[in-house]
Design a protein around this motif. Sequence first.
Motif, PDB file in Angstrom:
ATOM      1  N   PRO A 144      22.029  -6.924  14.377  1.00 38.72           N
ATOM      2  CA  PRO A 144      22.043  -7.987  15.368  1.00 38.72           C
ATOM      3  C   PRO A 144      22.670  -9.255  14.777  1.00 38.72           C
ATOM      4  O   PRO A 144      22.531  -9.512  13.589  1.00 38.72           O
ATOM      5  N   ARG A 145      23.342  -9.991  15.639  1.00 40.57           N
ATOM      6  CA  ARG A 145      24.134 -11.102  15.148  1.00 40.57           C
ATOM      7  C   ARG A 145      23.264 -12.146  14.451  1.00 40.57           C
ATOM      8  O   ARG A 145      22.295 -12.641  15.014  1.00 40.57           O
ATOM      9  N   PRO A 146      23.584 -12.444  13.159  1.00 44.71           N
ATOM     10  CA  PRO A 146      22.776 -13.419  12.419  1.00 44.71           C
ATOM     11  C   PRO A 146      23.055 -14.859  12.874  1.00 44.71           C
ATOM     12  O   PRO A 146      24.017 -15.105  13.600  1.00 44.71           O
ATOM     13  N   VAL A 147      22.231 -15.769  12.422  1.00 43.13           N
ATOM     14  CA  VAL A 147      22.403 -17.191  12.769  1.00 43.13           C
ATOM     15  C   VAL A 147      23.516 -17.778  11.901  1.00 43.13           C
ATOM     16  O   VAL A 147      23.522 -17.610  10.679  1.00 43.13           O
ATOM     17  N   ARG A 148      24.452 -18.470  12.561  1.00 44.42           N
ATOM     18  CA  ARG A 148      25.498 -19.187  11.821  1.00 44.42           C
ATOM     19  C   ARG A 148      25.297 -20.679  12.042  1.00 44.42           C
ATOM     20  O   ARG A 148      24.556 -21.090  12.946  1.00 44.42           O
ATOM     21  N   PHE A 149      25.977 -21.482  11.237  1.00 41.57           N
ATOM     22  CA  PHE A 149      25.659 -22.904  11.235  1.00 41.57           C
ATOM     23  C   PHE A 149      25.841 -23.541  12.614  1.00 41.57           C
ATOM     24  O   PHE A 149      25.065 -24.397  13.012  1.00 41.57           O
ATOM     25  N   ARG A 150      26.826 -23.086  13.360  1.00 40.10           N
ATOM     26  CA  ARG A 150      27.065 -23.679  14.676  1.00 40.10           C
ATOM     27  C   ARG A 150      25.893 -23.419  15.626  1.00 40.10           C
ATOM     28  O   ARG A 150      25.646 -24.213  16.537  1.00 40.10           O
TER      29      ARG A 150
END
Length: 425
Positions: A144-150
Amino acid sequence: MSVTVVVGGQWGDEGKGKITDILAADTDLVVRYQGGSNAGHTVIVQAEEFKLHLIPSGILREDCMCLMGGGTVIDPLVLAEEIGNLQARGYSCDNLRVSYTAHVVMPYHKHIEKLAEQARGRDSIGTTLRGIGPAYTDKTRRMPRPVRFRDLSDASQLRKLIEDQLTEKNIIVQHKYGQPPLSAEQVFEEIWPVAQKVSSYAVDGQRLVQDALRGERRIVFEGAQGTFLDLDCGTYPFVTSSHPVAAGACLGTGLGPTAIDEVIMICKAYTTRVGAGVLPTEDEGEGGQLLRDRGQEYGTTTGRPRRCGWLDGVVVRTAAMLNGATCLAITKLDVLDELATIPVCIGYEIDGVMLDTMPSWPDDLEKVRPVYEELPGWQQPLGQITAREELPAAAQAYVERIEELAAVPAKLISVGPSREQTIHI
Ligand code: IMP
């Protein structure tokens, strides 16, 4: 325009922070290209000590822009604390930017890493427990898509990503490690207040770098850790999860390899390592203790005593090749001031064969026997010396031997922790 990459030539802790800070005086942009808060860069300005984990060492020069590149992993809790500490000491951090594509180290990364390292027992890697490995693992898994800074600027997106991550991670936490599940709401509540503080630093980091290249600016790419902690080039599996080598500067930052003008390899005058893994020239006796005491070899991030040993010419030569080093910055030469003679490893013997570069298979590296030569010491303090020709003859010979072994000339020699204690060649 000039593009310089600063890279560690050993196992980290070579003194990259001090050298980057010195270069930043003539630099428009400093970019950290990999790693996260596992790094510990110490910079001393007018007897004041700054310990930086995430923020590039250029931050202490307010006219120098500093970027955390897309290849780094950012712990927002550490970032907020580091910004707060710098602001309390009079540094605005208005010159800081974070690439919005950088991945975020979340509390569950640190939690899982701690459980995993504990479960490994004697086989543990000895990581810094900063969540670095699990964050990069999520990056390469993609879904599942991880958290990125944006994502830190959007509450509902952040909440959803945390929920998706924990649906999977809690299976591991509960069934593999027998621990209670983590609450998505609690993780969100922990991160959201700092996310609001740090998300204003987000930019298109790739564009920032490309604009600086087009604008003929002077750029320094600051490596963290060292060559032999590199995921591909290092002593796998006892490595970090990113690419500290010079080529790593191109990954995730927007820099093409042909734009690099200079690769400064930082080479400590002896060798240290933190955590598990092979260290051929380790001295577990009095010599190693002397290096640890005089060099204050205790981890900036974890406080752990570093393993210490003698300069390893094979390590230095191999690192210079892997990084395409164009020059050396030799650091902590003054730590050797008291020694009557100094052992230097000039080759490895394995099964009767001499090697002058490192075998890349770690089991072979475990078997090598370092071959030493003894160089005379100088037994006088170097801390006040500002020119290479003023160094005592034995110290000059020691520097020349490092240059010979690395097959790369020295450009800087550091003889003490402050900015002024640096010989420019
Ligand atoms: P991690 O980067 O926390 O996953 O740790 C992996 C290995 O790299 C461990 O042996 C750490 O001690 C080592 N390591 C990570 N960061 C640094 C550093 O900045 N200096 C020296 N060793 C490091």
